[in-house]
Design a protein around this motif. Structure first.
Motif, PDB file in Angstrom:
ATOM      1  N   ALA A 146      27.731  23.167 -34.637  1.00 56.03           N
ATOM      2  CA  ALA A 146      26.747  24.591 -34.654  1.00 56.03           C
ATOM      3  C   ALA A 146      27.285  25.231 -33.290  1.00 56.03           C
ATOM      4  N   GLY A 147      27.636  24.650 -32.390  1.00 57.94           N
ATOM      5  CA  GLY A 147      27.878  25.234 -31.061  1.00 57.94           C
ATOM      6  C   GLY A 147      28.234  24.277 -29.665  1.00 57.94           C
ATOM      7  N   GLY A 148      27.850  24.657 -28.748  1.00 58.33           N
ATOM      8  CA  GLY A 148      28.234  23.622 -27.515  1.00 58.33           C
ATOM      9  C   GLY A 148      26.745  23.628 -26.614  1.00 58.33           C
ATOM     10  N   LEU A 149      26.540  22.753 -25.842  1.00 59.15           N
ATOM     11  CA  LEU A 149      25.409  22.330 -25.060  1.00 59.15           C
ATOM     12  C   LEU A 149      25.995  21.945 -23.746  1.00 59.15           C
ATOM     13  N   VAL A 150      26.042  22.982 -22.600  1.00 59.12           N
ATOM     14  CA  VAL A 150      26.993  22.756 -21.639  1.00 59.12           C
ATOM     15  C   VAL A 150      26.021  22.875 -20.294  1.00 59.12           C
ATOM     16  N   ASP A 151      26.737  22.113 -19.147  1.00 63.60           N
ATOM     17  CA  ASP A 151      26.133  22.360 -17.865  1.00 63.60           C
ATOM     18  C   ASP A 151      27.077  22.125 -16.941  1.00 63.60           C
ATOM     19  N   CYS A 152      26.804  22.123 -15.595  1.00 61.98           N
ATOM     20  CA  CYS A 152      27.775  22.222 -14.427  1.00 61.98           C
ATOM     21  C   CYS A 152      28.909  21.084 -14.521  1.00 61.98           C
ATOM     22  N   THR A 153      28.626  19.919 -15.339  1.00 61.79           N
ATOM     23  CA  THR A 153      29.657  19.126 -15.424  1.00 61.79           C
ATOM     24  C   THR A 153      30.612  19.044 -16.652  1.00 61.79           C
ATOM     25  N   THR A 154      30.384  20.212 -17.409  1.00 56.27           N
ATOM     26  CA  THR A 154      31.277  20.407 -18.562  1.00 56.27           C
ATOM     27  C   THR A 154      32.697  20.846 -18.387  1.00 56.27           C
TER      28      THR A 154
END
Length: 370
Positions: free
Chosen positions: A319-327
């Motif tokens: 469906a998409g992406g779930l990201v943060d500063c570590t991605t």
């Protein structure tokens, strides 16, 4: 609750609020719709919408569903189903288009047709104009999808190539009344644009035509906001503004995320992306998520979920992406350039997969700063 858990729960709540069966059952009851003689459902949410209609009216109304492969879900055995391809039509798309056209044309005088329409119908059901082959139709769709055009520009061309879009399907109807209920996947919620107008009727029709929009991006976003508030998260923005190219959007939204106060920002719409000659794995939501990951690489307090409300992003199962500063890593630049954001996000455990959702109200981007 961990930020990733909160974002997932908020996104899911928004999607559930506009699920096809829920939206149709509620709308039929609210509008007190007369029992139809035939039900035709087309789009990614078609099987869920048909289930909602059967729940309301009972299961003895002849019903045809044309939907995307693997988007049927649990459905009554009395419903006829045709599965076809999206976003580029295939042979089954022509089968679906022909079946819809024949069903409409065969309805007798004084009959009532209930049309259930959701996004994706432009590719899922098609009847090309005379002289246009499936191969040429597919080539034109691939060309349109690779140029970063918005959906209105794409659908304008699709309408010109089709004998069932832009009111042409319902022009075959000889009965008394058509009720169209649609889940909107377009800016402005215009019925003439949803599915390239496959459930739309022109002003000159001899029958009574009553259209309804039963679910939209706004309803999904408002539900997201309600759950966030219940969870104690401040909602800073709730807007339908995702109508730009993904890299321009990532720059703008990334700056807002970095420089404004903590809280949740909810955005809806449908970004565009220009594809290279040989795109690899991914869709516009995965690309936007990865581009946003680059913008927040030094921000330990920001998490972002970008996903299509239909549960599929482009020609992928994610469906998409779930990201943060570590991605983000430096290899992300190559992935973005080669339209391979899906592969990169998978390697970084940042791919967001929900499965088919039973709806399609464009995309949601949730940016949480704690």
């Amino acid at each position: 609750m961990h930020p990733e858990q909160a974002l997932t729960a908020i996104w899911q709540a928004g999607v559930d609020a506009v699920r096809g069966d829920n939206a149709i059952t509620l709308a039929l009851a609210q509008q007190k719709i007369q029992r139809p003689d035939r039900i035709l459902a087309v789009g990614k949410a078609a099987s869920f919408m048909a289930n909602g209609a059967q729940k309301y009216f009972g299961g003895d109304i002849p019903t045809l569903v044309v939907t995307k492969y693997e988007h049927v879900g649990v459905i009554s055995p009395t419903i006829e189903v045709i599965e076809s391809a999206h976003p580029v039509p295939d042979e089954n798309s022509l089968h679906g288009g022909s079946a819809l056209a024949n069903a409409v044309a065969d309805m007798p005088k004084d009959s009532h047709l209930l049309m259930l329409v959701s996004g994706g119908a432009s590719a899922l059901a098609e009847l090309p104009v005379d002289g246009l082959s499936l191969e040429n139709l597919q080539a034109e769709n691939n060309r349109l999808l690779s140029q970063g055009l918005d959906i209105h520009a794409v659908n304008t061309r699709r309408k010109a190539l089709s004998d069932i879009k832009a009111g042409k399907l319902l022009a075959r109807f000889k009965g008394a009344r058509v009720t169209t209920m649609a889940i909107s996947d377009v800016e402005g919620d215009e019925l003439s644009a949803i599915g390239s107008g496959i459930g739309h009727a022109t002003d000159k029709t001899p029958f009574e035509f009553v259209p309804y929009i039963v679910a939209s991006n706004k309803i999904a976003r408002m539900t997201c906001a309600a759950l966030a508030t219940k969870l104690g998260i401040s909602v800073i923005a709730n807007e339908e503004i995702l109508y730009d190219e993904v890299f321009a959007l990532s720059k703008r939204l990334g700056k807002i995320a970095r420089t404004t106060q903590p809280g949740l920002r909810i955005y809806g719409g449908e970004p565009t992306v220009v594809l290279p000659p040989e795109p690899r794995e991914g869709g516009r939501n995965q690309a936007l998520a990865l581009a946003l990951a680059r913008e927040i690489v030094d921000e330990i307090n920001i998490s972002i979920l970008v996903a299509g409300t239909d549960g599929t992003d482009g020609p992928t199962s994610a469906a998409g992406g779930l990201v943060d500063c570590t991605t983000w890593t430096s290899e992300g630049a190559v992935a973005l350039q080669s339209a391979d954001s899906g592969s990169f996000l998978r390697q970084r455990n940042a791919l967001f997969t929900s499965g088919p959702t039973g709806t399609n109200v464009m995309d949601l981007a949730l940016i949480l700063k704690v």
